[in-house]
Design a protein around this motif. Structure first.
Motif, PDB file in Angstrom:
ATOM      1  N   ALA A   1      -6.991 -50.985  24.876  1.00 36.01           N
ATOM      2  CA  ALA A   1      -6.761 -50.117  23.722  1.00 36.01           C
ATOM      3  C   ALA A   1      -5.913 -48.907  24.096  1.00 36.01           C
ATOM      4  N   ALA A   2      -5.954 -48.516  25.369  1.00 35.55           N
ATOM      5  CA  ALA A   2      -5.156 -47.378  25.842  1.00 35.55           C
ATOM      6  C   ALA A   2      -3.755 -47.809  26.274  1.00 35.55           C
ATOM      7  N   GLY A   3      -3.363 -49.028  25.922  1.00 34.45           N
ATOM      8  CA  GLY A   3      -1.986 -49.442  26.121  1.00 34.45           C
ATOM      9  C   GLY A   3      -1.684 -50.139  27.423  1.00 34.45           C
ATOM     10  N   CYS A   4      -2.700 -50.655  28.106  1.00 38.23           N
ATOM     11  CA  CYS A   4      -2.482 -51.347  29.379  1.00 38.23           C
ATOM     12  C   CYS A   4      -2.833 -52.834  29.248  1.00 38.23           C
ATOM     13  N   ASP A   5      -2.183 -53.654  30.048  1.00 41.43           N
ATOM     14  CA  ASP A   5      -2.581 -55.049  30.178  1.00 41.43           C
ATOM     15  C   ASP A   5      -3.453 -55.178  31.425  1.00 41.43           C
ATOM     16  N   VAL A   6      -4.602 -55.823  31.277  1.00 41.81           N
ATOM     17  CA  VAL A   6      -5.525 -55.992  32.398  1.00 41.81           C
ATOM     18  C   VAL A   6      -5.438 -57.429  32.886  1.00 41.81           C
ATOM     19  N   VAL A   7      -5.122 -57.584  34.158  1.00 36.16           N
ATOM     20  CA  VAL A   7      -4.969 -58.911  34.763  1.00 36.16           C
ATOM     21  C   VAL A   7      -5.948 -59.015  35.929  1.00 36.16           C
ATOM     22  N   THR A   8      -6.798 -60.034  35.891  1.00 38.36           N
ATOM     23  CA  THR A   8      -7.785 -60.221  36.955  1.00 38.36           C
ATOM     24  C   THR A   8      -7.159 -60.952  38.142  1.00 38.36           C
ATOM     25  N   PHE A   9      -7.451 -60.470  39.335  1.00 32.65           N
ATOM     26  CA  PHE A   9      -7.026 -61.158  40.549  1.00 32.65           C
ATOM     27  C   PHE A   9      -8.234 -61.347  41.455  1.00 32.65           C
ATOM     28  N   ASP A  10      -8.160 -62.317  42.353  1.00 37.89           N
ATOM     29  CA  ASP A  10      -9.273 -62.646  43.240  1.00 37.89           C
ATOM     30  C   ASP A  10      -8.928 -62.234  44.659  1.00 37.89           C
TER      31      ASP A  10
ATOM     32  N   ARG B   1     -13.121 -40.603  27.926  1.00 38.37           N
ATOM     33  CA  ARG B   1     -12.052 -39.754  28.476  1.00 38.37           C
ATOM     34  C   ARG B   1     -11.646 -40.232  29.874  1.00 38.37           C
ATOM     35  N   ILE B   2     -12.587 -40.873  30.604  1.00 38.59           N
ATOM     36  CA  ILE B   2     -12.243 -41.428  31.921  1.00 38.59           C
ATOM     37  C   ILE B   2     -11.208 -42.537  31.755  1.00 38.59           C
ATOM     38  N   ALA B   3     -11.451 -43.434  30.807  1.00 36.46           N
ATOM     39  CA  ALA B   3     -10.510 -44.523  30.563  1.00 36.46           C
ATOM     40  C   ALA B   3      -9.149 -43.981  30.143  1.00 36.46           C
ATOM     41  N   GLN B   4      -9.157 -42.977  29.265  1.00 37.29           N
ATOM     42  CA  GLN B   4      -7.898 -42.414  28.800  1.00 37.29           C
ATOM     43  C   GLN B   4      -7.120 -41.769  29.939  1.00 37.29           C
TER      44      GLN B   4
ATOM     45  N   ASP C   1     -10.849 -46.350  18.512  1.00 35.61           N
ATOM     46  CA  ASP C   1     -11.236 -45.083  17.883  1.00 35.61           C
ATOM     47  C   ASP C   1     -11.403 -43.957  18.893  1.00 35.61           C
ATOM     48  N   VAL C   2     -11.527 -44.303  20.193  1.00 32.89           N
ATOM     49  CA  VAL C   2     -11.868 -43.281  21.188  1.00 32.89           C
ATOM     50  C   VAL C   2     -10.788 -43.091  22.241  1.00 32.89           C
ATOM     51  N   VAL C   3      -9.774 -43.964  22.266  1.00 37.44           N
ATOM     52  CA  VAL C   3      -8.623 -43.778  23.145  1.00 37.44           C
ATOM     53  C   VAL C   3      -7.366 -44.058  22.332  1.00 37.44           C
ATOM     54  N   HIS C   4      -6.228 -43.633  22.844  1.00 33.73           N
ATOM     55  CA  HIS C   4      -4.967 -43.899  22.166  1.00 33.73           C
ATOM     56  C   HIS C   4      -3.970 -44.472  23.155  1.00 33.73           C
ATOM     57  N   ALA C   5      -2.997 -45.203  22.635  1.00 36.36           N
ATOM     58  CA  ALA C   5      -1.996 -45.856  23.475  1.00 36.36           C
ATOM     59  C   ALA C   5      -0.625 -45.248  23.229  1.00 36.36           C
ATOM     60  N   PRO C   6       0.195 -45.110  24.262  1.00 35.78           N
ATOM     61  CA  PRO C   6       1.587 -44.700  24.063  1.00 35.78           C
ATOM     62  C   PRO C   6       2.316 -45.714  23.182  1.00 35.78           C
ATOM     63  N   THR C   7       3.401 -45.294  22.608  1.00 30.09           N
ATOM     64  CA  THR C   7       4.131 -46.170  21.686  1.00 30.09           C
ATOM     65  C   THR C   7       4.992 -47.198  22.412  1.00 30.09           C
ATOM     66  N   THR C   8       5.238 -46.995  23.710  1.00 30.01           N
ATOM     67  CA  THR C   8       6.076 -47.946  24.456  1.00 30.01           C
ATOM     68  C   THR C   8       5.397 -48.326  25.759  1.00 30.01           C
ATOM     69  N   GLY C   9       5.682 -49.554  26.211  1.00 25.59           N
ATOM     70  CA  GLY C   9       5.243 -50.005  27.528  1.00 25.59           C
ATOM     71  C   GLY C   9       3.795 -50.425  27.585  1.00 25.59           C
ATOM     72  N   ARG C  10       3.532 -51.490  28.352  1.00 21.89           N
ATOM     73  CA  ARG C  10       2.167 -51.929  28.622  1.00 21.89           C
ATOM     74  C   ARG C  10       2.054 -52.256  30.106  1.00 21.89           C
ATOM     75  N   PRO C  11       1.824 -51.251  30.952  1.00 21.04           N
ATOM     76  CA  PRO C  11       1.726 -51.510  32.386  1.00 21.04           C
ATOM     77  C   PRO C  11       0.501 -52.354  32.715  1.00 21.04           C
ATOM     78  N   VAL C  12       0.570 -53.027  33.853  1.00 20.38           N
ATOM     79  CA  VAL C  12      -0.510 -53.927  34.286  1.00 20.38           C
ATOM     80  C   VAL C  12      -1.499 -53.172  35.164  1.00 20.38           C
ATOM     81  N   ILE C  13      -2.775 -53.302  34.827  1.00 16.32           N
ATOM     82  CA  ILE C  13      -3.855 -52.867  35.710  1.00 16.32           C
ATOM     83  C   ILE C  13      -4.458 -54.124  36.330  1.00 16.32           C
ATOM     84  N   ALA C  14      -4.413 -54.203  37.645  1.00 17.02           N
ATOM     85  CA  ALA C  14      -4.991 -55.345  38.355  1.00 17.02           C
ATOM     86  C   ALA C  14      -6.477 -55.079  38.558  1.00 17.02           C
TER      87      ALA C  14
END
Length: 816
Positions: free
Chosen positions: A279-288, A439-442, A246-259
């Motif tokens: 929700a803003a259209g990114c995939d979050v992948v945890t790394f150590d 808005r920071i996340a967006q 409800d507070v962010v939006h995602a582009p219609t294409t692509g899901r880039p990875v945030i490490a």
């Protein structure tokens, strides 16, 4: 539109001051309620990260924070309802004393403030170790100080004796508040502390075991039924649950990875941060950063949150490949957020140990603690905000960075520059809760979507067809599908080949199996078994799939998806190979090095493997792999299957991932071995509900029998867990007899954790032992082993000593 009132049973656990034990008791209540079958949502008043980590361990759900300074008073109820979706009860741990809040804020952001806004009843935890009747005066004062705060009960902590507790309880009768429980002075289980408070749960190998003990003590000493009745007295809440979509939006294409940095050095982050980014259209992948030598594939953004890099500085410094990879990414302009620990990690050094070096700054430990709420201003247009943007947050550290700010500071605190900022970088000590500033996340997600750099999906499109980098390994030795330990048996042979515990079954288990005969006239429904297992591991029921033993589980996995590069880590049980082959796949093998004690090396697994199967403890090596090694196998798009068939024979089940929800992880359990029921095919799989849905679609109807269901329910009980602990301890003692004897004979063996030992007895010994009347498991049917090895099942000392005597006779001088 008016929100439909939402009913939520809930309580705030508060105290007159810090140090009364509210963290211990709040966490213990969450664990005890979870183990009693309730779905519990854990929350923490204030910005603290560490306590929610223990809450997550206790409940199997993300720990959540409720802080009006960080997110705004108006978001407290929506965030509470969001975190408690699907829960039976919410437990909210307070902060400091009940009425202690922001300095100069007249109680703003205090536990009382949050309790009032969320209309949540309060239970007081009171340390009575240094008083008796005076406790009643303290409690009465807490009740009367602010009538808008509804105090409904008291839990007494650190009583010196039963007589001491009775005196306090008697005095409290005048307050009209029920005493819900009394804990003795030596009942508390306290997490170890260091310079910034408690040691995070992710850094404690014993955390889950300690929590089990705490849950049992709380269940024994606190009236959970009365506590739940008080929680259910909380009024409905007139608000709509917060939803990141409800507070962010995602582009219609692509899901880039945030490490996103994780592991032991980076344990601090709010659950809503990841939810907003997804929700803003990114995939979050945890790394150590302690173990991973490169960033996840396709990384287009970096989030380096809080934690303790100063504690783990040596380990971080040792991982030079990742440090260089990170430095190159930041310098190339990859969007990067670094909060506190992340700031330190990006510096040239921490206490003279080399770090990433992306910032021209150095960090050192100081004796002074910085702990404060902040309201800051972004000075120029930057990654996380336009010029003039105001952000609330907090600082919590015992380090300092020199220089304090870069040429373009990240923010201004009371007009003073702090941190390092640009249009692609934010690095500062400030922790922010992005649910309060979506808005920071967006803005961050938008920059990640637009980033094009080396190694990102945009810069290096995936090939249209996968390309293998190594050839599959064939199965070695005899038919792996047909050769199991029971094939070693023959009349007159002493059985040290089959890994079935040879103690009698408990009476209650036999009774449950016999009672199941009454159910064979109806088609079996495993639902009650799955709910019992869910309670046993503190997970939702949809994260449990009952199976006809582990063998069915491997078959379901093999058929669940069109795996293109499945990998099995060997030496290990060959049923996963057989299942994959039967499903039309050609599994590859990664062989553990005998010179390294058959330890798992995650780096040897091909990066593009989409399925990895590993045992823990592994059959036949008996090796217990560290949790960090197993976590290091996880990748986006990869499924990791951990076979824990023998984990219940490990005292404390140390190293188990059964109660740890991780994306892409499946844990397989078997009840056959410890409970001596090979004729009842009973097992289960734990994992993400979406993954389990793929397996369910492959499972034939009614594959799990009525007796298997009965066995699952019975062995998930508290009585069973106590019996399992007794059996695991006995097995460890019996195993020591075997390993001590092998050591005396000079026979090499692998350091064991399971109820069997892999020993290198020499070629031909398997046959000679058989001729002498002993059946041990041949090892040459396992990839990576030859007939110089045998697997010996742990048996009672009298049986083991006879085997050792035979080995002396058969081996002669060959062992020395």
């Amino acid at each position: 539109m008016t929100a439909t009132p939402t009913s939520l049973a809930r309580l705030v656990i508060a105290a007159p001051a810090s140090g009364h034990g509210k963290t211990t008791i709040a966490t213990g209540l969450m664990a005890a309620l979870s183990r009693a079958g309730h779905v519990v949502s854990g929350h923490k008043v204030g910005p603290d990260y560490i306590d929610p980590g223990y809450h997550a361990l206790a409940t199997g759900r993300p720990g959540r924070n409720l802080d009006p300074h960080m997110v705004g008073e108006h978001r407290l109820v929506p965030l509470l309802l969001h975190g408690a979706r699907g829960a039976d009860v919410a437990i909210v741990e307070g902060v400091m004393g009940l009425h202690d809040g922001q300095i100069g804020g007249e109680g703003f952001a205090s536990t009382a403030h949050v309790a009032t806004v969320t209309r949540t009843p309060v239970v007081l935890v009171v340390d009575i170790s240094h008083a008796s009747r005076s406790i009643a005066a303290t409690v009465q004062g807490m009740v009367a100080f602010d009538p808008s705060v509804r105090v409904v009960g008291v839990i007494l902590n650190k009583a010196g004796s039963e007589r001491h507790a009775a005196e306090v309880v008697s005095a409290l009768e005048s307050t009209g508040l029920p005493v819900l429980g009394v804990l003795q002075r030596d009942d508390g289980i306290v997490a170890p502390s260091r310079h910034l408070g408690l040691v995070p749960a992710d850094e404690r190998d014993d955390a889950a075991h300690a929590l089990d003990r705490l849950a049992a003590q709380i269940a024994d000493r606190v009236d959970l039924a009365q506590l739940l009745a008080l929680a259910r007295s909380a009024p409905p809440l007139d608000a709509t649950p917060w939803d990141p979509a409800d507070v962010v939006h995602a582009p219609t294409t692509g899901r880039p990875v945030i490490a996103m940095a994780g592991g032991r050095a980076f344990t601090f982050r709010y659950a809503e941060t990841e939810e907003l980014l997804r929700a803003a259209g990114c995939d979050v992948v945890t790394f150590d950063p302690l173990t991973d030598e490169r960033l996840p594939d396709g990384t287009a953004g970096l989030y380096l949150g809080g934690g303790f890099p100063e504690v783990h500085a040596a380990g971080l410094a040792a991982n030079a490949p990742l440090r260089e990879s990170l430095r190159a990414a930041v310098v190339a302009g990859m969007p990067t957020v670094a909060e506190c620990a992340g700031l330190l990690y990006l510096c040239r050094s921490v206490d003279d140990l080399p770090m990433v070096g992306a910032l021209d700054a150095d960090a050192v430990m100081t004796p002074r603690l910085t702990l404060s709420y902040r309201s800051v201003v972004v000075p120029t247009d930057q990654l996380l905000g336009a010029a003039g943007t105001r952000v609330t947050g907090h600082e919590f550290h015992r380090t300092t960075v020199e220089p304090r700010a870069g040429g373009e500071p990240a923010l201004l605190i009371d007009g003073v520059p702090h941190g390092f900022g640009s249009d692609t970088l934010h690095a500062s000590y400030l922790h922010t809760h992005w649910a309060g500033h979506p808005r920071i996340a967006q803005r961050f997600a938008d920059r990640v979507h637009s980033f094009v750099g080396p190694g990102t999906a945009a810069a290096a499109p995936a090939p249209t067809a996968p390309v293998r980098t190594s050839a599959p390994s064939p199965l070695s030795g005899p038919d792996a599908r047909a050769w199991h330990g029971d094939r070693e048996l023959a009349p007159g042979l002493v059985d040290l080949a089959v890994n079935i515990h040879d103690a009698p079954r408990p009476g209650w288990l036999d009774e449950a199996l016999l009672a199941a005969l009454h159910d064979v006239g109806a088609y079996p429904d495993p639902t009650r078994a799955e709910h019992a297992i869910a309670r046993r591991h503190g997970r939702p029921a949809d994260e449990v799939l009952a199976t006809a033993g582990a063998a069915e589980a491997f078959g379901l996995v093999a058929r669940a998806r069109p795996w293109w590069r499945p990998v099995v880590v060997h030496p290990q049980f060959t049923e996963p190979d057989a299942a994959l082959v039967a499903a039309g796949h050609t599994p590859e093998h990664v062989l553990c090095d005998p010179g390294a004690g058959f330890a798992l090396d995650p780096a040897r697994v091909p990066e593009d493997a989409d399925l990895v199967v590993v045992g823990n403890p592994t059959n036949p090596t008996s090796v217990l792999h560290p949790e960090r090694s197993l976590r290091a196998l996880l990748r986006p798009g990869r499924v990791v299957v951990v076979d824990e068939a023998f984990m219940d024979a490990v005292p404390g089940e140390r190293g188990s991932l059964a109660g740890t929800p991780l994306s892409g992880l499946l844990v397989v359990r078997s009840l056959t071995k410890l409970w001596s029921i090979p004729g009842v095919r009973a097992g289960y799989v734990l994992g993400d509900s979406a993954l389990l849905a793929d397996l369910r679609r492959q499972q034939p109807p009614w594959s799990v029998s009525a007796q298997a269901i009965a066995a699952m329910v019975a062995t998930a009980s508290e009585e069973a867990r106590a019996e399992a602990a007794v059996r695991a301890t006995a097995i460890a003692g019996w195993r020591a007899v075997l390993t001590d004897g092998l050591t005396e004979l000079g026979i090499a063996f692998v350091a064991p954790a399971a109820p069997f030992v892999l020993a290198k007895v020499g070629r031909g010994t398997h046959r000679r032992l058989r001729e002498a009347g002993y059946a041990v498991r041949r090892a040459d049917t396992f990839p990576g082993l030859d007939d110089a090895w045998v697997r010996i099942a742990v048996r009672r000392p009298e049986t083991t000593r006879k085997l050792l005597t035979t080995l002396i006779t058969e081996g002669g001088a060959r062992w020395s």
